[in-house]
Write a protein that holds these residues in place. Structure first.
Motif, short mmCIF file in Angstrom:
data_model
loop_
_atom_site.label_atom_id
_atom_site.label_comp_id
_atom_site.label_asym_id
_atom_site.label_seq_id
_atom_site.Cartn_x
_atom_site.Cartn_y
_atom_site.Cartn_z
N GLY A 93 34.74 38.29 31.26
CA GLY A 93 34.63 38.58 32.68
C GLY A 93 35.99 38.88 33.27
N TYR A 94 36.01 39.84 34.18
CA TYR A 94 37.22 40.27 34.86
C TYR A 94 37.20 39.80 36.31
N TRP A 95 38.40 39.72 36.89
CA TRP A 95 38.54 39.46 38.32
C TRP A 95 39.88 40.01 38.77
N LEU A 96 40.01 40.17 40.07
CA LEU A 96 41.25 40.66 40.68
C LEU A 96 41.88 39.52 41.46
N SER A 97 43.16 39.34 41.26
CA SER A 97 43.85 38.24 41.92
C SER A 97 45.12 38.74 42.60
N ALA A 98 45.47 38.08 43.69
CA ALA A 98 46.71 38.39 44.39
C ALA A 98 47.88 37.59 43.82
N GLN A 99 47.58 36.71 42.87
CA GLN A 99 48.64 35.90 42.27
C GLN A 99 48.62 36.04 40.75
N GLN A 100 49.78 35.93 40.16
CA GLN A 100 49.91 36.08 38.72
C GLN A 100 49.33 34.88 37.97
N ASP A 142 22.46 29.99 43.02
CA ASP A 142 22.85 29.59 41.67
C ASP A 142 24.21 30.18 41.34
N LEU A 143 25.17 29.33 41.06
CA LEU A 143 26.54 29.77 40.78
C LEU A 143 26.63 30.69 39.57
N THR A 144 25.84 30.43 38.54
CA THR A 144 25.85 31.28 37.34
C THR A 144 25.41 32.70 37.69
N ALA A 145 24.36 32.83 38.48
CA ALA A 145 23.89 34.16 38.90
C ALA A 145 24.92 34.84 39.79
N GLN A 146 25.56 34.07 40.65
CA GLN A 146 26.60 34.64 41.51
C GLN A 146 27.77 35.14 40.66
N ARG A 147 28.13 34.39 39.62
CA ARG A 147 29.25 34.78 38.76
C ARG A 147 28.93 36.05 37.96
N GLN A 148 27.67 36.27 37.64
CA GLN A 148 27.29 37.52 36.97
C GLN A 148 27.63 38.70 37.88
N GLN A 149 27.40 38.54 39.16
CA GLN A 149 27.69 39.61 40.11
C GLN A 149 29.20 39.75 40.33
N LEU A 150 29.95 38.68 40.18
CA LEU A 150 31.40 38.74 40.34
C LEU A 150 32.01 39.73 39.36
N ASP A 151 31.53 39.74 38.13
CA ASP A 151 32.09 40.65 37.14
C ASP A 151 31.86 42.10 37.56
N LEU A 152 30.64 42.45 37.96
CA LEU A 152 30.34 43.82 38.38
C LEU A 152 31.14 44.19 39.63
N PHE A 153 31.21 43.28 40.58
CA PHE A 153 32.00 43.52 41.79
C PHE A 153 33.47 43.76 41.44
N SER A 154 34.03 42.91 40.60
CA SER A 154 35.45 43.02 40.23
C SER A 154 35.74 44.31 39.48
N GLU A 155 34.88 44.67 38.56
CA GLU A 155 35.06 45.91 37.80
C GLU A 155 35.06 47.12 38.73
N THR A 156 34.13 47.12 39.68
CA THR A 156 34.01 48.26 40.59
C THR A 156 35.18 48.31 41.55
N LEU A 157 35.59 47.16 42.09
CA LEU A 157 36.74 47.12 43.00
C LEU A 157 38.01 47.54 42.26
N TYR A 158 38.14 47.13 41.02
CA TYR A 158 39.27 47.54 40.19
C TYR A 158 39.32 49.06 40.07
N GLN A 159 38.19 49.68 39.76
CA GLN A 159 38.14 51.13 39.64
C GLN A 159 38.50 51.80 40.98
N SER A 160 38.02 51.23 42.08
CA SER A 160 38.32 51.79 43.40
C SER A 160 39.81 51.71 43.70
N ILE A 161 40.41 50.57 43.42
CA ILE A 161 41.83 50.40 43.69
C ILE A 161 42.66 51.32 42.81
N LYS A 162 42.27 51.47 41.55
CA LYS A 162 43.00 52.39 40.66
C LYS A 162 42.89 53.83 41.16
N GLN A 163 41.71 54.20 41.64
CA GLN A 163 41.51 55.57 42.07
C GLN A 163 42.17 55.88 43.41
#
Length: 187
Positions: free
Chosen positions: A158-165, A115-136
């Motif tokens: 919802g947040y995400w990390l992108s390689a493009q502006q 289910d794409l909606t359930a997958q997208r819920q996990q995207l936010d948590l993944f993105s937030e955590t990866l963001y914190q890792s990259i900042k640290q």
């Protein structure tokens, strides 16, 4: 005795407040933060590989392709398994151990769901955590655009990390492809 109790209470409160502040730090005014300790360049490169691999995952979300999300989540998880936590020490090592568990769990949930909606819920948590890792820890010279859509996840945002502006919203795909804004640019 009262003085010791007051000091103990203040220490306990500050210990409680710091995790809350760190958890919600991304809501503050965007700014660049560089790691405070010297992080091994090999670790940074391995984390950069995870970030770059996550861009395929982002594309699968933009294309609203649940099957592709499942596959690319497995690919990102494989890249994540190649990150050598032994390259970190002390608090950095402990912090990474917590972050990697969250990242792995989010990726496993994405790859297990159709289910794409359930997958997208996990995207936010993944993105937030990866963001914190990259900042640290940093990822070398890679540019990271930390982006946000306030309408994602039923108005929770919802947040995400992108390689493009340019905004390519993974929460709505083609329905609202350019909805969102860049909140921070990480070096």
């Amino acid at each position: 005795m009262k003085k010791q109790t007051l000091v103990a209470a203040l220490i306990a409160l500050s210990g409680f407040a710091l995790p809350l502040r760190a958890q919600h730090q991304h809501h503050a005014t965007p700014q660049s933060q560089t790691p405070t300790t010297k992080i091994d360049a090999d670790f940074q490169q391995q984390l950069a590989t995870v970030y770059l691999q996550s861009q395929s995952l982002l594309k699968a979300f933009v294309n609203s392709d649940a099957a592709q999300v499942q596959q690319t989540a497995r690919d990102v998880e494989k890249a994540l398994s190649q990150v050598n936590m032994k390259l970190l020490s002390g608090n950095d090592h402990m912090s990474w151990m917590q972050q990697v568990k969250t990242l792995q769990n989010s990726l496993q949930q994405m790859s297990a769901r159709t289910d794409l909606t359930a997958q997208r819920q996990q995207l936010d948590l993944f993105s937030e955590t990866l963001y914190q890792s990259i900042k640290q820890f940093g990822i070398g010279e890679q540019t990271v655009y930390y982006q946000h859509c306030p309408m994602a996840r039923e108005g929770k945002g919802g947040y995400w990390l992108s390689a493009q502006q340019a905004i390519q919203n993974p929460y709505f795909g083609q329905k609202m492809l350019t909805c969102g804004s860049t909140k921070e640019v990480l070096p």
